[in-house]
Design a protein around this motif. Structure first.
Motif, mmCIF file in Angstrom:
data_model
loop_
_atom_site.group_PDB
_atom_site.id
_atom_site.type_symbol
_atom_site.label_atom_id
_atom_site.label_comp_id
_atom_site.label_asym_id
_atom_site.label_seq_id
_atom_site.Cartn_x
_atom_site.Cartn_y
_atom_site.Cartn_z
ATOM 1 N N MET A 1 0.817 -1.219 0.000
ATOM 2 C CA MET A 1 0.000 0.000 0.000
ATOM 3 C C MET A 1 0.854 1.274 0.000
ATOM 4 N N GLN A 2 2.122 1.152 0.447
ATOM 5 C CA GLN A 2 2.970 2.344 0.521
ATOM 6 C C GLN A 2 3.062 3.033 -0.835
ATOM 7 N N TYR A 3 3.244 2.228 -1.881
ATOM 8 C CA TYR A 3 3.425 2.813 -3.208
ATOM 9 C C TYR A 3 2.137 3.467 -3.720
ATOM 10 N N VAL A 4 1.000 2.935 -3.312
ATOM 11 C CA VAL A 4 -0.278 3.540 -3.697
ATOM 12 C C VAL A 4 -0.397 4.924 -3.077
ATOM 13 N N TYR A 5 -0.049 5.038 -1.789
ATOM 14 C CA TYR A 5 -0.095 6.341 -1.111
ATOM 15 C C TYR A 5 0.864 7.333 -1.761
ATOM 16 N N ILE A 6 2.049 6.841 -2.119
ATOM 17 C CA ILE A 6 3.041 7.710 -2.753
ATOM 18 C C ILE A 6 2.526 8.206 -4.100
ATOM 19 N N LEU A 7 1.939 7.312 -4.882
ATOM 20 C CA LEU A 7 1.402 7.700 -6.194
ATOM 21 C C LEU A 7 0.276 8.722 -6.053
ATOM 22 N N ILE A 8 -0.575 8.535 -5.052
ATOM 23 C CA ILE A 8 -1.660 9.498 -4.808
ATOM 24 C C ILE A 8 -1.085 10.858 -4.428
ATOM 25 N N THR A 81 4.206 11.251 12.330
ATOM 26 C CA THR A 81 3.045 10.400 12.068
ATOM 27 C C THR A 81 3.441 9.282 11.107
ATOM 28 N N PRO A 82 2.734 8.167 11.158
ATOM 29 C CA PRO A 82 3.061 7.058 10.249
ATOM 30 C C PRO A 82 2.987 7.450 8.777
ATOM 31 N N ILE A 83 2.048 8.317 8.432
ATOM 32 C CA ILE A 83 1.882 8.713 7.026
ATOM 33 C C ILE A 83 3.101 9.469 6.522
ATOM 34 N N SER A 84 3.762 10.241 7.409
ATOM 35 C CA SER A 84 4.945 10.995 7.003
ATOM 36 C C SER A 84 6.066 10.057 6.574
ATOM 37 N N ASP A 85 6.326 9.045 7.390
ATOM 38 C CA ASP A 85 7.394 8.104 7.048
ATOM 39 C C ASP A 85 7.027 7.294 5.808
ATOM 40 N N THR A 86 5.743 6.996 5.665
ATOM 41 C CA THR A 86 5.277 6.245 4.499
ATOM 42 C C THR A 86 5.526 7.014 3.211
ATOM 43 N N SER A 88 7.592 9.831 2.828
ATOM 44 C CA SER A 88 8.887 10.486 2.644
ATOM 45 C C SER A 88 10.058 9.525 2.518
ATOM 46 N N HIS A 89 9.831 8.234 2.757
ATOM 47 C CA HIS A 89 10.938 7.281 2.684
ATOM 48 C C HIS A 89 10.511 5.977 2.005
ATOM 49 N N ILE A 90 11.416 5.446 1.203
ATOM 50 C CA ILE A 90 11.308 4.070 0.727
ATOM 51 C C ILE A 90 12.556 3.365 1.236
ATOM 52 N N ASN A 91 12.340 2.442 2.155
ATOM 53 C CA ASN A 91 13.446 1.819 2.882
ATOM 54 C C ASN A 91 14.250 2.924 3.566
ATOM 55 N N SER A 92 15.532 3.092 3.254
ATOM 56 C CA SER A 92 16.340 4.127 3.906
ATOM 57 C C SER A 92 16.498 5.372 3.037
ATOM 58 N N PHE A 93 15.833 5.385 1.876
ATOM 59 C CA PHE A 93 16.004 6.499 0.938
ATOM 60 C C PHE A 93 14.954 7.589 1.163
ATOM 61 N N ASP A 94 15.422 8.821 1.342
ATOM 62 C CA ASP A 94 14.524 9.972 1.435
ATOM 63 C C ASP A 94 14.049 10.319 0.028
ATOM 64 N N ILE A 95 12.728 10.405 -0.160
ATOM 65 C CA ILE A 95 12.179 10.683 -1.495
ATOM 66 C C ILE A 95 11.357 11.974 -1.517
ATOM 67 N N SER A 96 11.567 12.840 -0.529
ATOM 68 C CA SER A 96 10.731 14.037 -0.384
ATOM 69 C C SER A 96 10.716 14.912 -1.628
#
Length: 224
Positions: A1-8, A81-86, A88-96
């Motif tokens: 689901m992480q990738y779905v949230y990121i795409l949204i 919050t959990p949504i922030s980490d979901t 802003s990060h994929i594994n250890s990579f910051d994707i902000s």
């Protein structure tokens, strides 16, 4: 689901970036289509040239906000919050930065004005300021130094954009977080490349000596 949230979140960032303030403000307050005046660009520079700083400055700050706000929300407003980490990060990579890139793409290819738009300089400024304020502020200072030395906004924009990209890489190397920031750095590089590419017509005009200089007046039949 992480990738779905990121795409949204990326889609929302794109739509936010696609709002063409450089088109909306002149249309709303002066009843004109800025795409029919000056360089026909919907960016803050053309709005300033055609209608003056009264309209150009708000467009610039709103365009900056388009790049900054998605990153600010993800990294700071939602911090802890959990949504922030979901988001802003994929594994250890910051994707902000990807949200700033999405906003920049929205600005360049706005769905609201037929897939066209501006050059995303201000939107890029906002994104970098949200990610690394020091590099962002240095970029602004370089822009003013180069622009007012050469009298060309386009040269200032391109030089500052390129050096901001370099500055982001150098900072990551110095701080020894190149690996965790690699996605952000690639994103910044993509945005830098897009912004420089969007200035290709300016390069042609500079070569032919027809590029507008700072302070140069254009004949306009618009009452300011």
């Amino acid at each position: 689901m992480q990738y779905v949230y990121i795409l949204i979140a990326l889609l929302i960032s794109y739509l936010f970036g696609a709002v063409p303030y450089g088109f909306v403000i002149p249309k709303l307050f002066k009843g004109i289509d800025i795409r029919e005046h000056g360089s026909k660009n919907v960016g803050a520079t053309n709005v300033t040239r055609v209608l003056g700083k009264k309209y150009g400055i708000p467009v610039f700050f709103l365009d900056c906000l388009k790049g900054a706000l998605p990153i600010i929300i993800v990294r700071y407003v939602l911090a802890g919050t959990p949504i922030s980490d979901t988001l802003s990060h994929i594994n250890s990579f910051d994707i902000s930065i990807l949200y700033g890139v999405a906003a920049g793409i929205g600005h360049i290819f706005s769905i609201f004005i037929g897939g066209k738009g501006g050059k995303a300089v201000a939107t890029g400024v906002g994104a970098v300021l949200a990610l690394n304020p020091i590099v962002g502020l240095l970029g602004i200072a370089i822009f003013f130094l180069v622009a007012f030395t050469t009298k060309y906004v386009s040269i200032g924009s391109v030089v500052a954009t390129f050096l901001v990209g370099v500055g982001m890489w150098v900072t990551a190397i110095i701080e020894d977080n190149l690996l965790t920031q690699i996605v952000n750095l690639i994103g910044v590089s993509i945005m830098v490349s897009l912004i420089i590419f969007m200035h290709r017509k300016n390069f042609v005009r500079l070569y032919h000596g027809t590029e507008n200089k700072i302070g140069q007046k254009k004949n306009q039949n618009i009452e300011k």
